[in-house]
Design an enzyme around this catalytic site. Structure first.
Site, PDB file in Angstrom:
ATOM      1  N   GLU A  50      10.828 -12.996   7.369  1.00 24.87           N
ATOM      2  CA  GLU A  50      10.191 -12.302   8.490  1.00 24.87           C
ATOM      3  C   GLU A  50       9.222 -11.239   7.992  1.00 24.87           C
ATOM      4  O   GLU A  50       8.111 -11.077   8.517  1.00 24.87           O
ATOM      5  CB  GLU A  50      11.275 -11.676   9.359  1.00 24.87           C
ATOM      6  CG  GLU A  50      10.787 -10.758  10.448  1.00 24.87           C
ATOM      7  CD  GLU A  50      11.865  -9.755  10.814  1.00 24.87           C
ATOM      8  OE1 GLU A  50      11.495  -8.696  11.338  1.00 24.87           O
ATOM      9  OE2 GLU A  50      13.057 -10.023  10.562  1.00 24.87           O
ATOM     10  N   ASP A  54       5.224 -11.639   8.890  1.00 18.77           N
ATOM     11  CA  ASP A  54       4.503 -10.626   9.659  1.00 18.77           C
ATOM     12  C   ASP A  54       3.139 -10.372   9.041  1.00 18.77           C
ATOM     13  O   ASP A  54       2.127 -10.248   9.741  1.00 18.77           O
ATOM     14  CB  ASP A  54       5.339  -9.351   9.707  1.00 18.77           C
ATOM     15  CG  ASP A  54       4.641  -8.223  10.445  1.00 18.77           C
ATOM     16  OD1 ASP A  54       4.125  -8.466  11.547  1.00 18.77           O
ATOM     17  OD2 ASP A  54       4.602  -7.093   9.916  1.00 18.77           O
ATOM     18  N   ASP A 123      11.062 -12.675  15.629  1.00 18.77           N
ATOM     19  CA  ASP A 123      11.345 -12.663  14.192  1.00 18.77           C
ATOM     20  C   ASP A 123      11.376 -14.074  13.617  1.00 18.77           C
ATOM     21  O   ASP A 123      10.907 -14.316  12.499  1.00 18.77           O
ATOM     22  CB  ASP A 123      12.685 -11.976  13.925  1.00 18.77           C
ATOM     23  CG  ASP A 123      12.666 -10.489  14.240  1.00 18.77           C
ATOM     24  OD1 ASP A 123      11.566  -9.930  14.405  1.00 18.77           O
ATOM     25  OD2 ASP A 123      13.758  -9.894  14.339  1.00 18.77           O
ATOM     26  N   GLU A 126       7.928 -15.402  12.972  1.00 18.19           N
ATOM     27  CA  GLU A 126       7.362 -14.831  11.747  1.00 18.19           C
ATOM     28  C   GLU A 126       8.004 -15.434  10.504  1.00 18.19           C
ATOM     29  O   GLU A 126       7.309 -15.715   9.511  1.00 18.19           O
ATOM     30  CB  GLU A 126       7.535 -13.317  11.759  1.00 18.19           C
ATOM     31  CG  GLU A 126       6.675 -12.632  12.799  1.00 18.19           C
ATOM     32  CD  GLU A 126       6.879 -11.137  12.841  1.00 18.19           C
ATOM     33  OE1 GLU A 126       5.971 -10.439  13.325  1.00 18.19           O
ATOM     34  OE2 GLU A 126       7.945 -10.660  12.393  1.00 18.19           O
TER      35      GLU A 126
END
Length: 239
Positions: A50, A54, A123, A126
């Site tokens: 994650e 991102d 999450d 990502e």
């Protein structure tokens, strides 16, 4: 959600078809879908993915905006970027792919509700982007991002000005008072915090927003208040 059990070969194949990418290393996909509550997930859950995803998402969307909106200044590009990579936007992508059906969780799955459930969905998107990046490189990750964010980036909603600036001017004109922002909560790990902020304007009900940054949460709260009061047209569910 799949409590405790791993993806079956059939589940994995169906999901790879949905996301448009075939993994060379199937365990990357499994890890991207493993919540920290799952048994024996301490070293193999999606939190590290994650973190990387991102950044990959931010790069790909920033590049998309830079190439699409040639006359936009840095401020407008930043507003668009914050909207497009927000937890709400990522959670919508998760819903479009039905990722919630594949997330591997543990016994405390019932505790995952409300805003926390939205964050989990965001999450996982990502972490999935990171898994694709590690498995197939930046171009593979970029193709996934463009497939799901190009239409969002081109939407009229993206052309809005800074929500906090708009709210400031509207509140002064209508009520003669400035908006006030209050941080209600900060949660999540240090590398991926979540801020919940309330905005108040004298004479009307407050609104709240949640995002990975305090400023982003303030923008979302301001946007919601502007939409609720009819100053801005509310976004459609697909944006």
């Amino acid at each position: 959600m799949m409590k405790g059990r791993s993806l079956s070969a059939e589940d994995r194949a169906r999901l790879e078809t949905a996301i448009g990418y075939q993994f060379a290393e199937k365990e990357r996909l499994d890890r991207a879908l493993t919540h920290s509550s799952a048994r024996n997930a301490r070293a193999s859950n999606y939190q590290r993915l994650e973190f990387l995803g991102d950044r990959v998402l931010g790069l790909c969307v920033a590049e998309l905006l830079f190439q699409t909106f040639l006359d936009a200044n840095e401020g407008e590009l930043s507003v668009r970027l914050n909207q497009l990579v927000s937890a709400e936007s990522c959670a919508r992508v998760a819903d479009e792919l039905s990722l919630h059906e594949y997330i591997r969780t543990g016994s405390d799955v019932k505790k995952i509700t409300g805003k926390h459930m939205m964050n989990v969905r965001a999450d996982v998107v990502e972490s999935l982007i990171a898994a694709i990046y590690l498995d197939g490189g930046l171009e593979a990750a970029r193709r996934f991002v463009l497939r799901h964010w190009t239409d969002r980036a081109a939407s009229a909603d993206g052309a809005r000005r800074d929500a906090k600036t708009e709210l400031q001017e509207w509140a002064h004109a209508k009520f003669g008072a400035a908006p006030r922002y209050r941080t209600d909560d900060r949660s999540g790990p240090d590398h991926d915090p979540r801020f919940t902020v309330t905005v108040e304007v004298d004479g009307i009900a407050p609104e709240t927003g949640t995002d990975r940054s305090k400023r982003g949460a303030e923008q979302i709260a301001a946007m919601r208040l502007l939409e609720r009061e009819g100053v801005w047209q509310k976004r459609s569910a697909g944006n």
